[in-house]
Scaffold this active site. Sequence first.
Site, PDB file in Angstrom:
ATOM      1  N   GLY A  23       0.833  -1.211   0.000  1.00 37.43           N
ATOM      2  CA  GLY A  23       0.000   0.000   0.000  1.00 37.43           C
ATOM      3  C   GLY A  23       0.859   1.249   0.000  1.00 37.43           C
ATOM      4  N   PHE A  24       0.190   2.377   0.019  1.00 33.63           N
ATOM      5  CA  PHE A  24       0.889   3.659  -0.024  1.00 33.63           C
ATOM      6  C   PHE A  24       1.833   3.811   1.177  1.00 33.63           C
ATOM      7  CE2 PHE A  24      -0.117   7.941   1.923  1.00 33.63           C
ATOM      8  CZ  PHE A  24       0.977   8.605   1.373  1.00 33.63           C
ATOM      9  N   ILE A  25       1.320   3.664   2.387  1.00 36.52           N
ATOM     10  CA  ILE A  25       2.174   3.836   3.576  1.00 36.52           C
ATOM     11  C   ILE A  25       3.106   2.636   3.727  1.00 36.52           C
ATOM     12  CG2 ILE A  25       2.200   4.177   6.088  1.00 36.52           C
ATOM     13  CD1 ILE A  25      -0.623   5.470   5.773  1.00 36.52           C
ATOM     14  N   GLY A  49      -3.637  -1.909  -2.412  1.00 39.84           N
ATOM     15  CA  GLY A  49      -2.187  -1.814  -2.646  1.00 39.84           C
ATOM     16  C   GLY A  49      -1.899  -2.230  -4.080  1.00 39.84           C
ATOM     17  N   LEU A  89      -0.550  -2.815   9.081  1.00 31.49           N
ATOM     18  CA  LEU A  89      -1.122  -1.643   8.404  1.00 31.49           C
ATOM     19  C   LEU A  89      -2.348  -2.000   7.574  1.00 31.49           C
ATOM     20  CD1 LEU A  89       2.162  -0.084   6.946  1.00 31.49           C
ATOM     21  CD2 LEU A  89       0.699   1.052   8.612  1.00 31.49           C
ATOM     22  N   ALA A 130      -1.574  -0.195  13.366  1.00 34.82           N
ATOM     23  CA  ALA A 130      -1.951   1.107  12.801  1.00 34.82           C
ATOM     24  C   ALA A 130      -3.410   1.390  13.127  1.00 34.82           C
ATOM     25  CB  ALA A 130      -1.761   1.090  11.287  1.00 34.82           C
ATOM     26  N   TYR A 162     -15.784   2.779  10.576  1.00 33.81           N
ATOM     27  CA  TYR A 162     -14.325   2.692  10.535  1.00 33.81           C
ATOM     28  C   TYR A 162     -13.741   3.014  11.902  1.00 33.81           C
ATOM     29  CZ  TYR A 162      -9.604   3.017   8.749  1.00 33.81           C
ATOM     30  OH  TYR A 162      -8.281   2.795   8.526  1.00 33.81           O
ATOM     31  N   LYS A 166     -11.643   0.448  14.312  1.00 40.57           N
ATOM     32  CA  LYS A 166     -10.264   0.729  14.737  1.00 40.57           C
ATOM     33  C   LYS A 166     -10.174   0.805  16.263  1.00 40.57           C
ATOM     34  CE  LYS A 166      -7.606   0.388  11.421  1.00 40.57           C
ATOM     35  NZ  LYS A 166      -6.576  -0.657  11.546  1.00 40.57           N
TER      36      LYS A 166
END
Length: 338
Positions: A23-25, A49, A89, A130, A162, A166
């Site tokens: 993925g991005f991070i 991703g 993540l 995360a 969401y 989390k």
Amino acid sequence: MTTKGRKDTFEEPRNFLITGGAGFIGSHLCELLLSRGHSVVALDDLSTGSTANIKALSNHQEFRLVEGSIVEESIVTPLVEEVDVVVHLAAAVGVRLIVEQPVQTLESNVLGTFQVLKAARIHGKKVLLASSSEVYGEGTRVPFSEDDRVVLGPTSRNRWAYAASKMLDEFLALAYCREFGTPVVVFRLFNTVGPRQTGEYGMVLPRFVAQALRSEDLTVHGDGTQTRSFCDVRDAVRAISGLAETAEAVGRVFNIGGTEEITILELAQRVTRQLASSSKPVLVPYSQVYGPDFDDMLRRQPDLSRIRATLGWEARISLEETIDALSESIRQSQQGRS
Ligand code: UDP
């Protein structure tokens, strides 16, 4: 890196599992850890991703991509066994996906974390989880500090699914730490931005930059007075790797974010000015984008005193530098496609 806290034994290279590593991070974190001499296995189902994110790493001897789902115990458990540290993540990305696919969001966020923690407990591994600034819900006392009380919207509004998922992840992780002694660290990311980020999942900065590059209107939701604090992904992954190395971080929750608070309308103006674009901001009602009954967060700014005190970490990259790097990466990916 300045690390004030007591260090774990990270002078030696370690083996990391990064879920959501493509993925991005995740891809930036893989890159940083490899550059520091560690080995990395990335687990990713390539739903949000992509292999393009990790193209530069594909031939690295200490890197491996496993394509698979975070909710599959038969995939997760042996990978956790193989490594020293897991950075979890993998999660549903972006408000749009959450509003459109709430079942998938809840299942992958909660079941994925459960699989990782269960395996980490069995094999005695460290987990960095995360989380997200979404868990601050409708908080009005800005900046948001890790132990603040939280008010979420009602369960009839999908957006809050969401945050709730989390929060459950955080409760689970902290419970594993307290009850079973599993070393966990929770970090809450605030509006992470930077190169390789795509606007496909609704994130504001890559959308504005892409719109400005195409000379299209910049779609500002609502009246544009809502604020955010953006943090460059390269700063964010430095904080994550610092938390992995710091024994004093175990069992605790940390905000990771930027310091400058900016309205979304100002952000749109900043992007067009910096990229010398002829685009103009236009206001788009939330109902048009997310359907009726959408709640947005009006302000969202992190209190960073805990991570500062523990790691000596500060974000270093300015929003201006991030916009430049992001526009370069969007240009390159557009060229790659044409
Ligand atoms: N936003 C916007 N235009 C867009 C995409 C997002 O005005 O094209 C707004 C969005 O409604 C929110 C802010 O920008 O107020 C940040 O949105 P993003 O999805 O990037 O992050 P989050 O909502 O999770 O903070």
